[in-house]
Design a protein around this motif. Structure first.
Motif, PDB file in Angstrom:
ATOM      1  N   GLY A   1       0.694  -1.277  -0.028  1.00 22.79           N
ATOM      2  CA  GLY A   1       0.155   0.027  -0.067  1.00 22.79           C
ATOM      3  C   GLY A   1       0.962   1.269  -0.008  1.00 22.79           C
ATOM      4  N   LEU A   2       1.898   1.263   0.364  1.00 22.59           N
ATOM      5  CA  LEU A   2       2.868   2.435   0.376  1.00 22.59           C
ATOM      6  C   LEU A   2       3.709   2.597  -0.988  1.00 22.59           C
ATOM      7  CD1 LEU A   2       4.100   4.914   1.882  1.00 22.59           C
ATOM      8  CD2 LEU A   2       5.888   3.526   2.749  1.00 22.59           C
ATOM      9  N   LYS A   3       3.351   3.631  -1.719  1.00 20.77           N
ATOM     10  CA  LYS A   3       4.007   3.771  -2.870  1.00 20.77           C
ATOM     11  C   LYS A   3       5.147   5.073  -2.841  1.00 20.77           C
ATOM     12  CE  LYS A   3      -0.155   3.657  -4.270  1.00 20.77           C
ATOM     13  NZ  LYS A   3      -0.804   3.097  -3.313  1.00 20.77           N
ATOM     14  N   VAL A   4       6.337   4.848  -3.415  1.00 20.09           N
ATOM     15  CA  VAL A   4       7.265   5.937  -3.167  1.00 20.09           C
ATOM     16  C   VAL A   4       8.058   6.013  -4.546  1.00 20.09           C
ATOM     17  CG1 VAL A   4       9.226   6.625  -2.003  1.00 20.09           C
ATOM     18  CG2 VAL A   4       7.671   5.020  -0.829  1.00 20.09           C
ATOM     19  N   PHE A   5       8.018   7.534  -4.918  1.00 20.79           N
ATOM     20  CA  PHE A   5       8.716   7.792  -6.031  1.00 20.79           C
ATOM     21  C   PHE A   5      10.285   7.985  -5.558  1.00 20.79           C
ATOM     22  CE2 PHE A   5       4.662   8.520  -7.960  1.00 20.79           C
ATOM     23  CZ  PHE A   5       4.662   7.833  -9.054  1.00 20.79           C
ATOM     24  N   ILE A   6      11.331   7.387  -6.470  1.00 20.68           N
ATOM     25  CA  ILE A   6      12.535   7.865  -5.877  1.00 20.68           C
ATOM     26  C   ILE A   6      13.532   8.463  -7.006  1.00 20.68           C
ATOM     27  CG2 ILE A   6      14.630   6.692  -4.750  1.00 20.68           C
ATOM     28  CD1 ILE A   6      12.888   4.449  -4.123  1.00 20.68           C
ATOM     29  N   ASP A   7      14.192   9.505  -6.917  1.00 19.18           N
ATOM     30  CA  ASP A   7      14.849   9.951  -7.864  1.00 19.18           C
ATOM     31  C   ASP A   7      16.208   9.698  -7.434  1.00 19.18           C
ATOM     32  OD1 ASP A   7      12.933  11.445  -9.125  1.00 19.18           O
ATOM     33  OD2 ASP A   7      13.120  13.181  -8.151  1.00 19.18           O
ATOM     34  N   VAL A   8      17.079   8.791  -8.202  1.00 23.43           N
ATOM     35  CA  VAL A   8      18.480   8.419  -8.052  1.00 23.43           C
ATOM     36  C   VAL A   8      19.422   8.881  -9.039  1.00 23.43           C
ATOM     37  CG1 VAL A   8      19.872   6.438  -7.961  1.00 23.43           C
ATOM     38  CG2 VAL A   8      17.295   6.167  -7.491  1.00 23.43           C
ATOM     39  N   GLU A   9      20.650   9.639  -8.367  1.00 22.75           N
ATOM     40  CA  GLU A   9      21.664   9.913  -9.133  1.00 22.75           C
ATOM     41  C   GLU A   9      22.791   8.858  -8.798  1.00 22.75           C
ATOM     42  OE1 GLU A   9      22.831  14.198  -9.149  1.00 22.75           O
ATOM     43  OE2 GLU A   9      20.726  14.758  -8.810  1.00 22.75           O
ATOM     44  N   ILE A  10      23.572   8.757 -10.069  1.00 21.62           N
ATOM     45  CA  ILE A  10      24.683   7.772  -9.972  1.00 21.62           C
ATOM     46  C   ILE A  10      25.946   8.492 -10.297  1.00 21.62           C
ATOM     47  CG2 ILE A  10      23.293   5.854 -10.143  1.00 21.62           C
ATOM     48  CD1 ILE A  10      24.409   5.595 -12.988  1.00 21.62           C
ATOM     49  N   TYR A  11      26.996   8.161  -9.713  1.00 16.74           N
ATOM     50  CA  TYR A  11      28.372   8.668 -10.032  1.00 16.74           C
ATOM     51  C   TYR A  11      28.810   8.398 -11.182  1.00 16.74           C
ATOM     52  CZ  TYR A  11      30.766   4.785  -8.370  1.00 16.74           C
ATOM     53  OH  TYR A  11      31.072   3.191  -7.879  1.00 16.74           O
ATOM     54  N   ALA A  12      28.693   7.275 -11.533  1.00 16.33           N
ATOM     55  CA  ALA A  12      29.376   6.525 -12.801  1.00 16.33           C
ATOM     56  C   ALA A  12      28.749   6.841 -14.076  1.00 16.33           C
ATOM     57  CB  ALA A  12      29.547   5.202 -12.603  1.00 16.33           C
ATOM     58  N   ASN A  13      29.371   6.924 -15.136  1.00 17.43           N
ATOM     59  CA  ASN A  13      28.702   7.001 -16.428  1.00 17.43           C
ATOM     60  C   ASN A  13      29.581   6.233 -17.492  1.00 17.43           C
ATOM     61  OD1 ASN A  13      31.360   8.105 -17.055  1.00 17.43           O
ATOM     62  ND2 ASN A  13      30.473  10.215 -17.342  1.00 17.43           N
TER      63      ASN A  13
END
Length: 152
Positions: free
Chosen positions: A68-80
């Protein structure tokens, strides 16, 4: 559309009705779009073969299955570099809590939607799985207060 595939008004009407109820019988769908059953079925098959209709799914109530708990997560990564990005994406996509996962242009690098039972389950996911991945620079959580509209 690609490869010269064109949707006409009847195709769009078929898509509308199927997106509302993918379990419609061909006879009911044909009736709703003003066709007889055989040409309606041919159109549906053509839409499937062209990749316009990619499947049929059941809409599941998340609360009924303990998510029932929905979460949006923005993720930044250090690698490219490709290898690290692919490893990160494979690891996140394999998490059962993750119901949607997208690579973005610009910032954030990735946008993720998870569905879990409660705040403790989200904390366990975020600290035990997501933040432990080597490529993660930072992440920002957005807990959903109320869903106003959700389609597809």
């Amino acid at each position: 559309m690609n490869n010269g595939f064109q949707l006409d008004a009847v195709d769009r009407e078929i898509l509308f009705h199927l997106s509302q109820d993918g379990r419609l019988t061909n006879a009911e769908l044909a009736k709703r779009v003003g066709l007889t059953s055989p040409p309606c079925l041919r159109r549906v098959k053509r839409l499937e073969e062209a990749g316009v209709v990619t499947g049929y799914r059941a809409a599941v109530n998340p609360e009924a299955v303990g998510c029932g708990l929905k979460v949006f997560i923005d993720v930044e990564i250090y690698a490219n570099d490709r290898k690290t990005v692919e490893e990160f994406e494979t690891a996140v996509a394999s998490c059962e809590e993750v119901v949607e996962f997208r690579r973005m242009y610009g910032r954030p690098d990735h946008s993720t939607r998870v569905a879990v039972a409660d705040h403790a389950a989200y904390e366990a996911f975020a600290t035990g799985k997501l933040s432990g991945l080597p490529a993660v620079l930072c992440y920002t959580s957005h807990l959903i207060m109320k869903t106003i509209k959700a389609t597809g």
